[in-house]
Design a protein around this motif. Structure first.
Motif, PDB file in Angstrom:
ATOM      1  N   THR A  73       0.835  -1.194   0.000  1.00  0.00           N
ATOM      2  CA  THR A  73       0.000   0.000   0.000  1.00  0.00           C
ATOM      3  C   THR A  73       0.872   1.247   0.000  1.00  0.00           C
ATOM      4  O   THR A  73       1.916   1.291   0.639  1.00  0.00           O
ATOM      5  CB  THR A  73      -0.911  -0.008   1.243  1.00  0.00           C
ATOM      6  N   LYS A  74       0.397   2.274  -0.711  1.00  0.00           N
ATOM      7  CA  LYS A  74       1.091   3.565  -0.714  1.00  0.00           C
ATOM      8  C   LYS A  74       0.497   4.442   0.383  1.00  0.00           C
ATOM      9  O   LYS A  74      -0.718   4.481   0.572  1.00  0.00           O
ATOM     10  CB  LYS A  74       0.961   4.227  -2.079  1.00  0.00           C
ATOM     11  N   TYR A  75       1.376   5.138   1.080  1.00  0.00           N
ATOM     12  CA  TYR A  75       0.978   6.030   2.176  1.00  0.00           C
ATOM     13  C   TYR A  75       1.528   7.425   1.929  1.00  0.00           C
ATOM     14  O   TYR A  75       2.662   7.583   1.474  1.00  0.00           O
ATOM     15  CB  TYR A  75       1.515   5.523   3.512  1.00  0.00           C
ATOM     16  N   TYR A 123      10.551   3.919  -1.234  1.00  0.00           N
ATOM     17  CA  TYR A 123      10.374   5.305  -1.655  1.00  0.00           C
ATOM     18  C   TYR A 123       9.607   5.376  -2.967  1.00  0.00           C
ATOM     19  O   TYR A 123       9.920   4.663  -3.917  1.00  0.00           O
ATOM     20  CB  TYR A 123      11.751   5.947  -1.825  1.00  0.00           C
ATOM     21  N   VAL A 124       8.588   6.230  -3.025  1.00  0.00           N
ATOM     22  CA  VAL A 124       7.864   6.497  -4.259  1.00  0.00           C
ATOM     23  C   VAL A 124       8.161   7.909  -4.721  1.00  0.00           C
ATOM     24  O   VAL A 124       8.605   8.134  -5.840  1.00  0.00           O
ATOM     25  CB  VAL A 124       6.339   6.282  -4.090  1.00  0.00           C
ATOM     26  N   VAL A 163       5.668  10.013  -0.197  1.00  0.00           N
ATOM     27  CA  VAL A 163       4.824   8.869  -0.519  1.00  0.00           C
ATOM     28  C   VAL A 163       5.721   7.643  -0.449  1.00  0.00           C
ATOM     29  O   VAL A 163       6.735   7.567  -1.142  1.00  0.00           O
ATOM     30  CB  VAL A 163       4.187   8.996  -1.916  1.00  0.00           C
ATOM     31  N   GLU A 196       5.743   3.221  -0.160  1.00  0.00           N
ATOM     32  CA  GLU A 196       4.975   2.004  -0.391  1.00  0.00           C
ATOM     33  C   GLU A 196       5.416   0.978   0.636  1.00  0.00           C
ATOM     34  O   GLU A 196       6.576   0.554   0.644  1.00  0.00           O
ATOM     35  CB  GLU A 196       5.213   1.497  -1.812  1.00  0.00           C
ATOM     36  N   GLU A 254      -3.661   6.873   3.818  1.00  0.00           N
ATOM     37  CA  GLU A 254      -3.487   5.695   2.980  1.00  0.00           C
ATOM     38  C   GLU A 254      -4.162   5.926   1.629  1.00  0.00           C
ATOM     39  O   GLU A 254      -5.303   6.384   1.570  1.00  0.00           O
ATOM     40  CB  GLU A 254      -4.132   4.494   3.679  1.00  0.00           C
ATOM     41  N   TYR A 292      -6.328   1.394  -3.079  1.00  0.00           N
ATOM     42  CA  TYR A 292      -5.648   0.490  -4.005  1.00  0.00           C
ATOM     43  C   TYR A 292      -6.100   0.780  -5.441  1.00  0.00           C
ATOM     44  O   TYR A 292      -7.285   0.929  -5.710  1.00  0.00           O
ATOM     45  CB  TYR A 292      -5.959  -0.961  -3.652  1.00  0.00           C
ATOM     46  N   SER A 310      -1.742   1.450 -10.822  1.00  0.00           N
ATOM     47  CA  SER A 310      -0.649   2.333 -10.395  1.00  0.00           C
ATOM     48  C   SER A 310       0.455   1.567  -9.693  1.00  0.00           C
ATOM     49  O   SER A 310       0.342   0.450  -9.318  1.00  0.00           O
ATOM     50  CB  SER A 310      -1.169   3.434  -9.490  1.00  0.00           C
TER      51      SER A 310
END
Length: 112
Positions: A2-4, A40-41, A77, A79, A105, A108, A112
Motif C-alpha cells: 500500500t502507498k501512504y 520510496y515512491v 509517498v 509504499e 493511505e 488500491y 498504479s
C-alpha cells in the motif's frame, strides 16, 4: 503493498535557523533510508510562492481553488506492507522534521 502519504502543513514546522538546517539534513537522510529500503515512491515540498490554479474540463484556468484545499509544507509517498510500518516511517519523519506528520493511505489502484 500500500502507498501512504506522510505530510505536514508548513505552519506545523516551527524550527528556525540552525534547527531548520538540521531538519533539512535529517529529513533527507530519512528519505535516503527509504530509498535504500526500496519503499520510496516520491517526496517533496510545495513551492508556496507559486500560486495554485484550478484547471477546468475545458482547459480554462482560474486563480480560485477549492475552498479548504490549501496545500503547503512537505510530503513523502512510501509504499509499505502495513499501516504499522507506515506509522514507524511517519515517526522517523516527524523526528527529522521536528513536527508531527499526518498519515494517509491511498486507495488500491491496480493500474498504479
Amino acid at each position: 503493498m500500500t502507498k501512504y502519504l506522510i505530510s505536514f502543513p508548513a505552519e506545523a514546522m516551527v524550527a528556525t535557523g540552525e534547527q531548520l538546517v538540521a531538519a533539512g539534513i535529517d529529513s533527507r537522510a530519512v528519505i535516503e533510508e527509504a530509498k535504500a529500503a526500496g519503499i520510496y515512491v516520491f517526496a517533496g515540498g510545495i513551492n508556496e510562492p507559486v500560486a495554485p490554479v484550478l484547471v477546468a474540463e475545458d482547459g480554462s484556468v482560474s486563480g480560485e481553488i477549492y475552498p479548504g484545499s490549501r496545500l503547503t509544507g512537505g510530503f513523502a509517498v512510501l509504499e509499505l506492507p502495513s499501516r504499522e510500518e507506515a506509522v514507524t516511517w511517519a515517526a522517523k519523519l516527524a523526528q527529522a522534521c521536528r513536527c508531527a506528520q499526518e498519515l494517509r493511505e491511498f486507495m488500491y489502484d491496480p493500474a498504479s
